[in-house]
Write a protein that holds these residues in place. Structure first.
Motif, PDB file in Angstrom:
ATOM      1  N   GLY A 325      11.207   0.602  -6.119  1.00 36.16           N
ATOM      2  CA  GLY A 325      10.473   0.758  -4.726  1.00 36.16           C
ATOM      3  C   GLY A 325      11.090   0.257  -3.626  1.00 36.16           C
ATOM      4  N   THR A 326      10.586   0.756  -2.520  1.00 40.62           N
ATOM      5  CA  THR A 326      11.035  -0.078  -1.291  1.00 40.62           C
ATOM      6  C   THR A 326      11.261  -1.354  -1.190  1.00 40.62           C
ATOM      7  N   GLY A 327      12.374  -1.969  -0.954  1.00 44.03           N
ATOM      8  CA  GLY A 327      12.581  -3.353  -0.841  1.00 44.03           C
ATOM      9  C   GLY A 327      12.928  -3.917  -2.234  1.00 44.03           C
ATOM     10  N   ARG A 328      13.174  -3.242  -3.139  1.00 44.26           N
ATOM     11  CA  ARG A 328      13.206  -3.573  -4.614  1.00 44.26           C
ATOM     12  C   ARG A 328      12.215  -4.615  -5.245  1.00 44.26           C
ATOM     13  N   ASP A 329      11.095  -4.610  -4.274  1.00 47.09           N
ATOM     14  CA  ASP A 329       9.874  -5.486  -4.759  1.00 47.09           C
ATOM     15  C   ASP A 329       8.616  -4.989  -4.925  1.00 47.09           C
ATOM     16  N   LEU A 330       7.537  -5.489  -4.936  1.00 48.95           N
ATOM     17  CA  LEU A 330       6.210  -4.652  -4.946  1.00 48.95           C
ATOM     18  C   LEU A 330       5.581  -4.369  -3.977  1.00 48.95           C
ATOM     19  N   ARG A 331       6.251  -4.382  -2.702  1.00 49.84           N
ATOM     20  CA  ARG A 331       5.470  -3.800  -1.478  1.00 49.84           C
ATOM     21  C   ARG A 331       4.947  -2.465  -1.426  1.00 49.84           C
ATOM     22  N   THR A 332       5.633  -1.431  -1.876  1.00 51.53           N
ATOM     23  CA  THR A 332       5.143  -0.274  -1.911  1.00 51.53           C
ATOM     24  C   THR A 332       3.775  -0.087  -2.474  1.00 51.53           C
ATOM     25  N   TRP A 333       3.340  -0.893  -3.513  1.00 49.30           N
ATOM     26  CA  TRP A 333       1.912  -0.771  -4.046  1.00 49.30           C
ATOM     27  C   TRP A 333       1.040  -1.936  -3.716  1.00 49.30           C
ATOM     28  N   SER A 334       1.492  -2.911  -2.884  1.00 48.29           N
ATOM     29  CA  SER A 334       0.643  -4.159  -2.449  1.00 48.29           C
ATOM     30  C   SER A 334       0.595  -4.056  -0.867  1.00 48.29           C
ATOM     31  N   ALA A 335       1.574  -3.886  -0.159  1.00 47.26           N
ATOM     32  CA  ALA A 335       1.805  -4.177   1.279  1.00 47.26           C
ATOM     33  C   ALA A 335       0.431  -3.480   1.965  1.00 47.26           C
ATOM     34  N   PRO A 336       0.377  -3.573   3.148  1.00 52.33           N
ATOM     35  CA  PRO A 336      -0.781  -3.213   3.731  1.00 52.33           C
ATOM     36  C   PRO A 336      -0.863  -1.601   3.953  1.00 52.33           C
ATOM     37  N   GLY A 337       0.468  -1.071   3.796  1.00 53.97           N
ATOM     38  CA  GLY A 337       0.621   0.490   3.867  1.00 53.97           C
ATOM     39  C   GLY A 337      -0.244   1.112   2.715  1.00 53.97           C
ATOM     40  N   ALA A 338      -0.400   0.387   1.455  1.00 53.14           N
ATOM     41  CA  ALA A 338      -1.285   0.718   0.516  1.00 53.14           C
ATOM     42  C   ALA A 338      -2.628   0.790   0.876  1.00 53.14           C
ATOM     43  N   GLU A 339      -2.982   0.161   1.851  1.00 50.78           N
ATOM     44  CA  GLU A 339      -4.461  -0.123   1.915  1.00 50.78           C
ATOM     45  C   GLU A 339      -5.451  -0.683   0.988  1.00 50.78           C
ATOM     46  N   GLY A 340      -4.892  -1.766   0.426  1.00 51.65           N
ATOM     47  CA  GLY A 340      -5.591  -2.458  -0.336  1.00 51.65           C
ATOM     48  C   GLY A 340      -5.964  -2.317  -2.032  1.00 51.65           C
ATOM     49  N   ILE A 341      -5.306  -1.070  -1.975  1.00 51.01           N
ATOM     50  CA  ILE A 341      -5.553  -0.552  -3.333  1.00 51.01           C
ATOM     51  C   ILE A 341      -5.287  -1.644  -4.651  1.00 51.01           C
ATOM     52  N   ALA A 342      -4.270  -2.289  -4.477  1.00 57.64           N
ATOM     53  CA  ALA A 342      -3.830  -3.417  -5.403  1.00 57.64           C
ATOM     54  C   ALA A 342      -5.138  -4.365  -5.667  1.00 57.64           C
ATOM     55  N   TRP A 343      -5.846  -4.732  -4.525  1.00 55.58           N
ATOM     56  CA  TRP A 343      -7.092  -5.746  -4.486  1.00 55.58           C
ATOM     57  C   TRP A 343      -8.159  -4.850  -5.455  1.00 55.58           C
ATOM     58  N   ALA A 344      -8.468  -3.757  -5.121  1.00 50.97           N
ATOM     59  CA  ALA A 344      -9.359  -2.940  -5.534  1.00 50.97           C
ATOM     60  C   ALA A 344      -9.247  -2.794  -7.246  1.00 50.97           C
ATOM     61  N   GLN A 345      -8.098  -2.543  -7.518  1.00 53.94           N
ATOM     62  CA  GLN A 345      -7.613  -2.684  -8.985  1.00 53.94           C
ATOM     63  C   GLN A 345      -7.888  -3.796  -9.837  1.00 53.94           C
ATOM     64  N   ARG A 346      -7.502  -5.108  -9.155  1.00 53.06           N
ATOM     65  CA  ARG A 346      -7.442  -6.278  -9.652  1.00 53.06           C
ATOM     66  C   ARG A 346      -9.051  -6.861  -9.732  1.00 53.06           C
ATOM     67  N   SER A 347      -9.825  -6.518  -8.623  1.00 55.75           N
ATOM     68  CA  SER A 347     -11.282  -6.508  -8.715  1.00 55.75           C
ATOM     69  C   SER A 347     -11.961  -6.157  -9.735  1.00 55.75           C
ATOM     70  N   ALA A 348     -11.785  -4.752 -10.085  1.00 54.46           N
ATOM     71  CA  ALA A 348     -12.188  -4.075 -10.832  1.00 54.46           C
ATOM     72  C   ALA A 348     -11.992  -4.588 -12.358  1.00 54.46           C
ATOM     73  N   GLU A 349     -10.639  -4.708 -12.654  1.00 56.65           N
ATOM     74  CA  GLU A 349     -10.128  -5.481 -13.791  1.00 56.65           C
ATOM     75  C   GLU A 349     -11.249  -6.764 -14.323  1.00 56.65           C
ATOM     76  N   LEU A 350     -11.158  -7.361 -13.276  1.00 57.38           N
ATOM     77  CA  LEU A 350     -11.880  -8.829 -13.386  1.00 57.38           C
ATOM     78  C   LEU A 350     -13.178  -8.449 -13.838  1.00 57.38           C
ATOM     79  N   ARG A 351     -14.009  -7.628 -12.877  1.00 58.26           N
ATOM     80  CA  ARG A 351     -15.343  -7.211 -13.198  1.00 58.26           C
ATOM     81  C   ARG A 351     -15.726  -6.673 -14.592  1.00 58.26           C
TER      82      ARG A 351
END
Length: 424
Positions: A325-351
């Protein structure tokens, strides 16, 4: 004859039954018509050369009862009617209309696309294409791995450990979990950390770096598909047909396909000996109309061999999380442009882990974890559709935990490895 490897990663998010125009299951019908069916013809003529992965979530949809019937209706009814509306002003669309008719004939002839892909599919992937380094727990990674591998074995038979990391997203802490699941070889994009040779992890997984300069000959915004002779996939008629070449002239298929064959010859001459080159399958045919012609000519000109596990130097210990992805790191899916979906996914997983979630809730979790929603939000390619899908799966997940609502995921993850999602 130059030796190289071509990996085609075949993937579609779970859109079957979730919307039609302009976003939804018609994405799948278009990919079948313009990429998968033409590609199958090439693979049948050149068996055993391409390293092909089909994601479990795509196979879920190809296997879903009634899905291919709706695809055939789209090709036989909707596309001819829409072409008829544009043909008076754009007579060059006769070629496009004929392509859809040929796709419909091919789909009727093949019938079962899982069976058609069976001789060619060697690699599997995570169940719903989650970015594995962004998951919260080992249990979450195991759920994605074991469900995807079980799906492959049921549908395609023997599996020899080839695995596509979604988005090429890798981090060293995944290696033990990959080995535990039976993964022997996968691709990584290490172009920004300066590693160009395969390495073997302490756990025993071969990590094969992509040849980024070779990939970019095709995939960069200035790559081959930007040439003026090719069909412009962005400029559309009022009824969403591609009537022009990139240079603005009415599209001429003879000119476009001749250019693809010429570019294939240049590609094989310029790419590095032994290069490993990976692409989304949908690039060929769907996003680059002449791409299937290009690919077949490459297979004719080069000694294309599968990617396999091999002896290699030990993997370096300090490699950071990487992706293609962009920058060859994880920012495409975790940076502010992704609007926090990574946190929603992690929260649901822990729940889910804390609530001892059942199969219905786990399927909603898997659907939420798809990498596609964050990617589409970050690049603005699909309006509000990805936001609605992510929010819908989060709400349905919560309802499933409470025992409310109905199961809208009709065919997702029938091989759910529920046992994998437990605390050690």
């Amino acid at each position: 004859m130059k030796r190289l490897s071509v990996v085609l990663h075949t993937h579609m998010p779970y859109v079957e039954g979730f919307g039609t125009w302009p976003f939804g299951e018609e994405w799948l019908w278009e990919a079948i018509a313009t990429s998968y069916l033409p590609l199958l013809e090439v693979l049948d003529r050149h068996p055993g050369k391409v390293t092909l992965s089909v994601t479990p979530v795509l196979a879920d949809q190809l296997e879903a009862p009634g899905a291919l019937d709706r695809c055939l209706a789209f090709l036989r009814e909707i596309r001819p009617a829409s072409h008829a509306l544009d043909l008076p002003d754009h007579p060059q669309l006769e070629y496009s209309a004929a392509q859809y008719e040929q796709a419909a004939d091919a789909l009727e002839r093949r019938g079962d696309l899982i069976e058609a892909f069976r001789p060619h599919v060697a690699w599997t992937s995570a169940a719903t294409h989650a970015v594995l380094p962004l998951l919260a727990t080992d249990a979450g990674v195991r759920l994605q791995l074991e469900t995807g591998i079980a799906s492959h074995r049921r549908r395609f038979g023997a599996w020899h450990g080839g695995f596509w990391l979604p988005e090429c997203a890798h981090a060293p802490w995944l290696d033990d979990l990959l080995e535990e699941a039976g993964v022997h070889v996968t691709c990584v994009d290490w172009s920004n950390v300066g590693i160009g040779e395969p390495h073997r992890t302490e756990a025993g997984v071969t990590l094969v770096p992509l040849d980024r300069p070779g990939v970019d000959l095709v995939w960069d915004h200035t790559g081959y598909p930007s040439h003026g002779d090719y069909r412009d996939t962005n400029r559309l008629t009022p009824h969403a047909h591609q009537a022009w070449a990139v240079d603005g002239e009415p599209y001429d298929p003879e000119r476009g396909h001749a250019r693809a064959r010429a570019h294939a010859e240049v590609f094989v001459s310029e790419v590095t000996e032994g290069a490993v080159l990976a692409f989304d399958t949908e690039l060929f045919g769907h996003h680059w109309h002449e791409g299937v012609t290009f690919l077949e000519r490459v297979l004719e000109l080069a000694d294309v061999v599968p990617v396999e596990a091999r002896d290699a130097a030990p993997a370096p210990e300090a490699v950071r999380p990487t992706s293609w992805g962009t920058g060859r790191d994880l920012r495409t899916w975790s940076a502010p442009g992704a609007e926090g979906i990574a946190w929603a996914q992690r929260s649901a997983e822990l729940r889910a882990l804390g609530a001892d979630a059942g199969p219905r809730a786990l399927r909603e979790l898997l659907a939420l974890q798809s990498s596609d929603w964050a990617f589409q939000i970050a690049n603005g390619s699909a309006g509000d559709y990805p936001r609605q899908r992510a929010q819908g799966h989060r709400e349905a997940f919560e309802m499933a935990l409470r025992g409310d609502g109905t199961d809208a995921l009709r065919h997702l993850a029938p091989d759910l490895a529920e046992w994998a999602f437990v605390q050690p």
